[in-house]
Design an enzyme around this catalytic site. Sequence first.
Site, PDB file in Angstrom:
ATOM      1  CE  LYS A   1      -7.711  35.461 -59.821  1.00  0.00           C
ATOM      2  NZ  LYS A   1      -8.135  34.083 -59.735  1.00  0.00           N
TER       3      LYS A   1
ATOM      4  CE  LYS B   1      -8.460  36.682 -53.397  1.00  0.00           C
ATOM      5  NZ  LYS B   1      -8.040  35.319 -53.022  1.00  0.00           N
TER       6      LYS B   1
ATOM      7  CE  LYS C   1      -7.755  27.805 -54.513  1.00  0.00           C
ATOM      8  NZ  LYS C   1      -8.396  28.605 -55.571  1.00  0.00           N
TER       9      LYS C   1
HETATM   10  P1  ATP Z   1      -7.050  32.125 -57.060  1.00  0.00           P
HETATM   11  O1  ATP Z   1      -5.850  32.933 -56.684  1.00  0.00           O
HETATM   12  O2  ATP Z   1      -6.775  31.037 -58.049  1.00  0.00           O
HETATM   13  O3  ATP Z   1      -8.233  32.987 -57.463  1.00  0.00           O
HETATM   14  P2  ATP Z   1      -8.154  31.942 -54.415  1.00  0.00           P
HETATM   15  O4  ATP Z   1      -7.269  31.698 -53.254  1.00  0.00           O
HETATM   16  O5  ATP Z   1      -8.672  33.327 -54.615  1.00  0.00           O
HETATM   17  O6  ATP Z   1      -7.458  31.380 -55.719  1.00  0.00           O
HETATM   18  P3  ATP Z   1     -10.742  30.819 -55.123  1.00  0.00           P
HETATM   19  O7  ATP Z   1     -10.867  29.421 -55.599  1.00  0.00           O
HETATM   20  O8  ATP Z   1     -10.805  31.922 -56.128  1.00  0.00           O
HETATM   21  O9  ATP Z   1      -9.396  30.930 -54.267  1.00  0.00           O
HETATM   22  O10 ATP Z   1     -11.867  31.086 -54.020  1.00  0.00           O
HETATM   23  C1  ATP Z   1     -12.400  30.046 -53.213  1.00  0.00           C
HETATM   24  C2  ATP Z   1     -13.149  30.639 -52.025  1.00  0.00           C
HETATM   25  O11 ATP Z   1     -12.212  31.180 -51.086  1.00  0.00           O
HETATM   26  C3  ATP Z   1     -14.089  31.789 -52.385  1.00  0.00           C
HETATM   27  O12 ATP Z   1     -15.249  31.664 -51.580  1.00  0.00           O
HETATM   28  C4  ATP Z   1     -13.310  33.016 -52.010  1.00  0.00           C
HETATM   29  O13 ATP Z   1     -14.133  34.113 -51.712  1.00  0.00           O
HETATM   30  C5  ATP Z   1     -12.556  32.531 -50.784  1.00  0.00           C
HETATM   31  N1  ATP Z   1     -11.299  33.257 -50.579  1.00  0.00           N
HETATM   32  C6  ATP Z   1     -10.295  33.384 -51.485  1.00  0.00           C
HETATM   33  N2  ATP Z   1      -9.275  34.074 -50.955  1.00  0.00           N
HETATM   34  C7  ATP Z   1      -9.635  34.400 -49.687  1.00  0.00           C
HETATM   35  C8  ATP Z   1      -8.998  35.112 -48.632  1.00  0.00           C
HETATM   36  N3  ATP Z   1      -7.784  35.624 -48.804  1.00  0.00           N
HETATM   37  N4  ATP Z   1      -9.646  35.236 -47.456  1.00  0.00           N
HETATM   38  C9  ATP Z   1     -10.882  34.721 -47.281  1.00  0.00           C
HETATM   39  N5  ATP Z   1     -11.551  34.029 -48.237  1.00  0.00           N
HETATM   40  C10 ATP Z   1     -10.938  33.871 -49.430  1.00  0.00           C
HETATM   41 MG    MG Z   2      -9.880  33.766 -56.315  1.00  0.00          MG
END
Ligand code: ATP
Ligand code: MG
Length: 327
Positions: A112, A193, A196
């Site tokens: 990040k 990965k 969001k």
């Molecule tokens: P950001 O980009 O803001 O970090 P994010 O999509 O990574 O958002 P988080 O809120 O950081 O989402 O994570 C929420 C949950 O979703 C955590 O348990 C994380 O491990 C899981 N997670 C995030 N991205 C993935 C993915 N691509 N596949 C499976 N699980 C995921």
């Molecule tokens: Mg995340």
Amino acid sequence: MKTIFSGVQPSGIPTLGNYIGALQYFPEMQTDDSHCFYCVVNQHAITVPQDKAELKRNTRSLAALYIALGIDPNKSTVFVQSEVPAHAQLAWVLQCISTIGELERMTQYKDKSAGAESVSSALLTYPPLMAADILLYGTDIVPVGDDQKQHLELTRTLAERFNKRFNEIFTIPEVQIAKEGARIMSLQHPEKKMSKSDVNPKAYVSMLDTDAQIRKKIKSAVTDSEGVVVFNKEEKPGVSNLMTILRTCTKQSIAEIEAAYANKGYGDFKNDVAEAVVATIGPIRDRHDELVASTELDRILDEGAERANKVARKMLRKVEKAIGFTR
Ligand code: ATP
Ligand code: MG
């Protein structure tokens, strides 16, 4: 009685990746033998810049999504992180026993902060806050996606360090990671990965996308030029990712999927993936839409904050006593 804790950042609208890697397990963890805490971690979200109105909207929306998934607010505690001040208070204490070296080794921090002109110091101190979230509730199990494994290991290290240095207060939590789909990849860059907070909305399916948007995004997902539906993460990351998505939405095995598409091209395959995702997400999205406008949601969150504060304050008092924050 087992205590479960997990959280999602309101840094955007949750994606299919969040659902497959973490959210789908939240409802089933509610048993007669568990107490679940599901948190909207808005303090984590501001480690990168957020628009005020959007943050507010995403916070309510994520809470509504929790309920729409099947989390029962009478069984589980659903709350917003910033409404329980003990999280930030314990995070400070845990920061004081973390080293810069161990925080700099975290891949989320490296990912990040890469290429950014100026990086918030909170991006570095994110893991002690996450450790505080978990440790405040005496958590036994943390269901998260595979990308959070490293942060969980650090949480365990910090808890053990605190217990040894001050007093045996913290439960050492176990991480629970899905066997399949713990890391769903970006639809546009399948080597990274799905997130969001990705700037390109075509890279993810959001839990609130319309059926038409879902179909469009799956159909324009990056694959390869081979035209064969075979699982190979290294050589065919795009196709393999779609197969994992199809597998979790339809409960078919990879072998069954390979057999079903042996004589078909990517067109048919993507169509079926899109329909499977629509069938999975559609009902959750529709329930979310009903809930998000309701005053019931605020009542649930008020009650959740009250319950969480009670538990968290108790643990914080123990910590303060252990470190000498008493007169
Ligand atoms: P950001 O980009 O803001 O970090 P994010 O999509 O990574 O958002 P988080 O809120 O950081 O989402 O994570 C929420 C949950 O979703 C955590 O348990 C994380 O491990 C899981 N997670 C995030 N991205 C993935 C993915 N691509 N596949 C499976 N699980 C995921
Ligand atoms: Mg995340």
